[in-house]
Design a protein around this motif. Structure first.
Motif, PDB file in Angstrom:
ATOM      1  N   GLU A  19     -12.987  12.177  -2.037  1.00 47.89           N
ATOM      2  CA  GLU A  19     -14.194  11.833  -2.803  1.00 47.89           C
ATOM      3  C   GLU A  19     -14.352  10.317  -2.915  1.00 47.89           C
ATOM      4  N   ALA A  20     -13.250   9.609  -3.156  1.00 46.77           N
ATOM      5  CA  ALA A  20     -13.301   8.145  -3.263  1.00 46.77           C
ATOM      6  C   ALA A  20     -13.737   7.505  -1.952  1.00 46.77           C
ATOM      7  N   LEU A  21     -13.453   8.181  -0.851  1.00 54.27           N
ATOM      8  CA  LEU A  21     -13.795   7.660   0.471  1.00 54.27           C
ATOM      9  C   LEU A  21     -15.061   8.315   1.045  1.00 54.27           C
ATOM     10  N   LEU A  24     -17.460   6.830   3.514  1.00 51.80           N
ATOM     11  CA  LEU A  24     -16.895   6.434   4.799  1.00 51.80           C
ATOM     12  C   LEU A  24     -16.766   7.618   5.761  1.00 51.80           C
ATOM     13  N   ASP A  25     -17.529   8.668   5.541  1.00 52.45           N
ATOM     14  CA  ASP A  25     -17.520   9.843   6.417  1.00 52.45           C
ATOM     15  C   ASP A  25     -16.126  10.457   6.537  1.00 52.45           C
ATOM     16  N   VAL A  26     -15.632  10.993   5.442  1.00 46.07           N
ATOM     17  CA  VAL A  26     -14.300  11.585   5.398  1.00 46.07           C
ATOM     18  C   VAL A  26     -14.367  13.071   5.723  1.00 46.07           C
ATOM     19  N   VAL A  27     -13.423  13.513   6.512  1.00 51.24           N
ATOM     20  CA  VAL A  27     -13.240  14.931   6.796  1.00 51.24           C
ATOM     21  C   VAL A  27     -11.830  15.277   6.344  1.00 51.24           C
ATOM     22  N   VAL A  28     -11.648  16.392   5.673  1.00 54.10           N
ATOM     23  CA  VAL A  28     -10.322  16.794   5.206  1.00 54.10           C
ATOM     24  C   VAL A  28      -9.833  17.947   6.082  1.00 54.10           C
ATOM     25  N   PRO A  29      -9.061  17.644   7.148  1.00 57.50           N
ATOM     26  CA  PRO A  29      -8.653  18.703   8.069  1.00 57.50           C
ATOM     27  C   PRO A  29      -7.433  19.504   7.626  1.00 57.50           C
ATOM     28  N   ASP A  30      -6.520  18.895   6.853  1.00 62.39           N
ATOM     29  CA  ASP A  30      -5.323  19.624   6.438  1.00 62.39           C
ATOM     30  C   ASP A  30      -4.747  18.970   5.189  1.00 62.39           C
ATOM     31  N   ARG A  31      -3.633  19.479   4.709  1.00 61.53           N
ATOM     32  CA  ARG A  31      -3.098  18.997   3.434  1.00 61.53           C
ATOM     33  C   ARG A  31      -2.336  17.683   3.547  1.00 61.53           C
ATOM     34  N   ASP A  32      -2.032  17.218   4.753  1.00 63.99           N
ATOM     35  CA  ASP A  32      -1.207  16.035   4.920  1.00 63.99           C
ATOM     36  C   ASP A  32      -1.955  14.812   5.428  1.00 63.99           C
ATOM     37  N   SER A  33      -3.264  14.927   5.690  1.00 61.51           N
ATOM     38  CA  SER A  33      -3.977  13.771   6.197  1.00 61.51           C
ATOM     39  C   SER A  33      -5.475  13.917   5.995  1.00 61.51           C
ATOM     40  N   LEU A  34      -6.161  12.783   6.102  1.00 58.58           N
ATOM     41  CA  LEU A  34      -7.614  12.741   6.053  1.00 58.58           C
ATOM     42  C   LEU A  34      -8.088  12.025   7.308  1.00 58.58           C
ATOM     43  N   ALA A  35      -9.096  12.547   7.950  1.00 60.65           N
ATOM     44  CA  ALA A  35      -9.734  11.821   9.038  1.00 60.65           C
ATOM     45  C   ALA A  35     -10.845  11.002   8.401  1.00 60.65           C
ATOM     46  N   VAL A  36     -10.857   9.702   8.673  1.00 59.76           N
ATOM     47  CA  VAL A  36     -11.817   8.803   8.045  1.00 59.76           C
ATOM     48  C   VAL A  36     -12.588   8.076   9.129  1.00 59.76           C
ATOM     49  N   GLY A  37     -13.908   8.171   9.086  1.00 53.32           N
ATOM     50  CA  GLY A  37     -14.745   7.441  10.025  1.00 53.32           C
ATOM     51  C   GLY A  37     -15.310   6.206   9.366  1.00 53.32           C
ATOM     52  N   ALA A  85      -9.384  -1.247   7.574  1.00 55.28           N
ATOM     53  CA  ALA A  85      -8.313  -1.221   6.573  1.00 55.28           C
ATOM     54  C   ALA A  85      -8.818  -1.743   5.231  1.00 55.28           C
ATOM     55  N   LYS A  86      -9.601  -2.824   5.248  1.00 55.71           N
ATOM     56  CA  LYS A  86     -10.132  -3.392   4.004  1.00 55.71           C
ATOM     57  C   LYS A  86     -11.040  -2.408   3.293  1.00 55.71           C
ATOM     58  N   ARG A  87     -11.901  -1.739   4.039  1.00 58.53           N
ATOM     59  CA  ARG A  87     -12.851  -0.807   3.421  1.00 58.53           C
ATOM     60  C   ARG A  87     -12.135   0.389   2.802  1.00 58.53           C
ATOM     61  N   ILE A  88     -11.159   0.926   3.500  1.00 59.42           N
ATOM     62  CA  ILE A  88     -10.442   2.087   2.976  1.00 59.42           C
ATOM     63  C   ILE A  88      -9.587   1.695   1.777  1.00 59.42           C
ATOM     64  N   ALA A  89      -8.788   0.643   1.912  1.00 53.01           N
ATOM     65  CA  ALA A  89      -7.942   0.209   0.794  1.00 53.01           C
ATOM     66  C   ALA A  89      -8.800  -0.229  -0.390  1.00 53.01           C
ATOM     67  N   GLY A  90      -9.900  -0.925  -0.112  1.00 54.25           N
ATOM     68  CA  GLY A  90     -10.782  -1.370  -1.176  1.00 54.25           C
ATOM     69  C   GLY A  90     -11.398  -0.213  -1.948  1.00 54.25           C
ATOM     70  N   ALA A  91     -11.822   0.824  -1.230  1.00 55.43           N
ATOM     71  CA  ALA A  91     -12.412   1.991  -1.894  1.00 55.43           C
ATOM     72  C   ALA A  91     -11.393   2.692  -2.786  1.00 55.43           C
ATOM     73  N   LEU A  92     -10.156   2.806  -2.306  1.00 59.52           N
ATOM     74  CA  LEU A  92      -9.124   3.459  -3.112  1.00 59.52           C
ATOM     75  C   LEU A  92      -8.694   2.594  -4.289  1.00 59.52           C
ATOM     76  N   ALA A  93      -8.559   1.288  -4.062  1.00 57.18           N
ATOM     77  CA  ALA A  93      -8.151   0.380  -5.138  1.00 57.18           C
ATOM     78  C   ALA A  93      -9.209   0.289  -6.231  1.00 57.18           C
ATOM     79  N   ALA A  94     -10.467   0.460  -5.864  1.00 55.81           N
ATOM     80  CA  ALA A  94     -11.544   0.427  -6.856  1.00 55.81           C
ATOM     81  C   ALA A  94     -11.555   1.686  -7.722  1.00 55.81           C
TER      82      ALA A  94
END
Length: 133
Positions: A19-21, A24-37, A85-94
């Motif tokens: 949800e935080a991402l 950034l066009d996130v897809v949740v394919p499994d419990r151990d990772s997120l695909a992020v566009g 990396a900045k966009r993903i880390a920034g979205a999570l840190a916010a």
């Protein structure tokens, strides 16, 4: 390929991370990772289910993580471009209390990471790092 690590409170669920991402066009394919566009880049944000980061960090770094987020879940972001990396880390840190580790020249709180990005949007954390990271 470089890695950026983000330590979030263990209570944060994968769905909350997605949800935080969401912008950034996130897809949740499994419990151990997120695909992020992100733009033309597609990356996979990995959950450190094997606790590999515990052995990567010093006692002082683990103490900082414990102080800032308590029990944590580590996320590992293999990436090519700093913008991604900045966009993903920034979205999570916010959104969450966290520790961000660029694996180069920065290891600190998500708030410090965001402040650094705000002060210098073109920040290149590879500059000034030794070749081994």
């Amino acid at each position: 390929m470089n890695n950026l690590m983000i330590c979030l409170p263990a209570s944060v669920k994968l769905a909350e991370i997605a949800e935080a991402l969401s912008t950034l066009d996130v897809v949740v394919p499994d419990r151990d990772s997120l695909a992020v566009g992100v733009g033309p880049d597609g990356v996979r944000l990995l959950v450190d289910t094997d606790r590999e980061l515990d052995s990567e960090y010093t006692a002082d770094q683990l103490a900082l993580i414990a102080d800032l987020v308590g029990p944590y879940t580590g996320l590992i972001l293999p990436y090519h471009g700093l913008d991604t990396a900045k966009r993903i880390a920034g979205a999570l840190a916010a959104r969450f209390p966290c520790v961000v580790d660029t694996d180069w020249t920065f290891f600190g709180s998500g708030e410090e990471f965001l402040a650094r990005l705000a002060a210098d949007p073109d920040w290149d954390w590879w500059v000034g790092a030794d070749e081994d990271g």
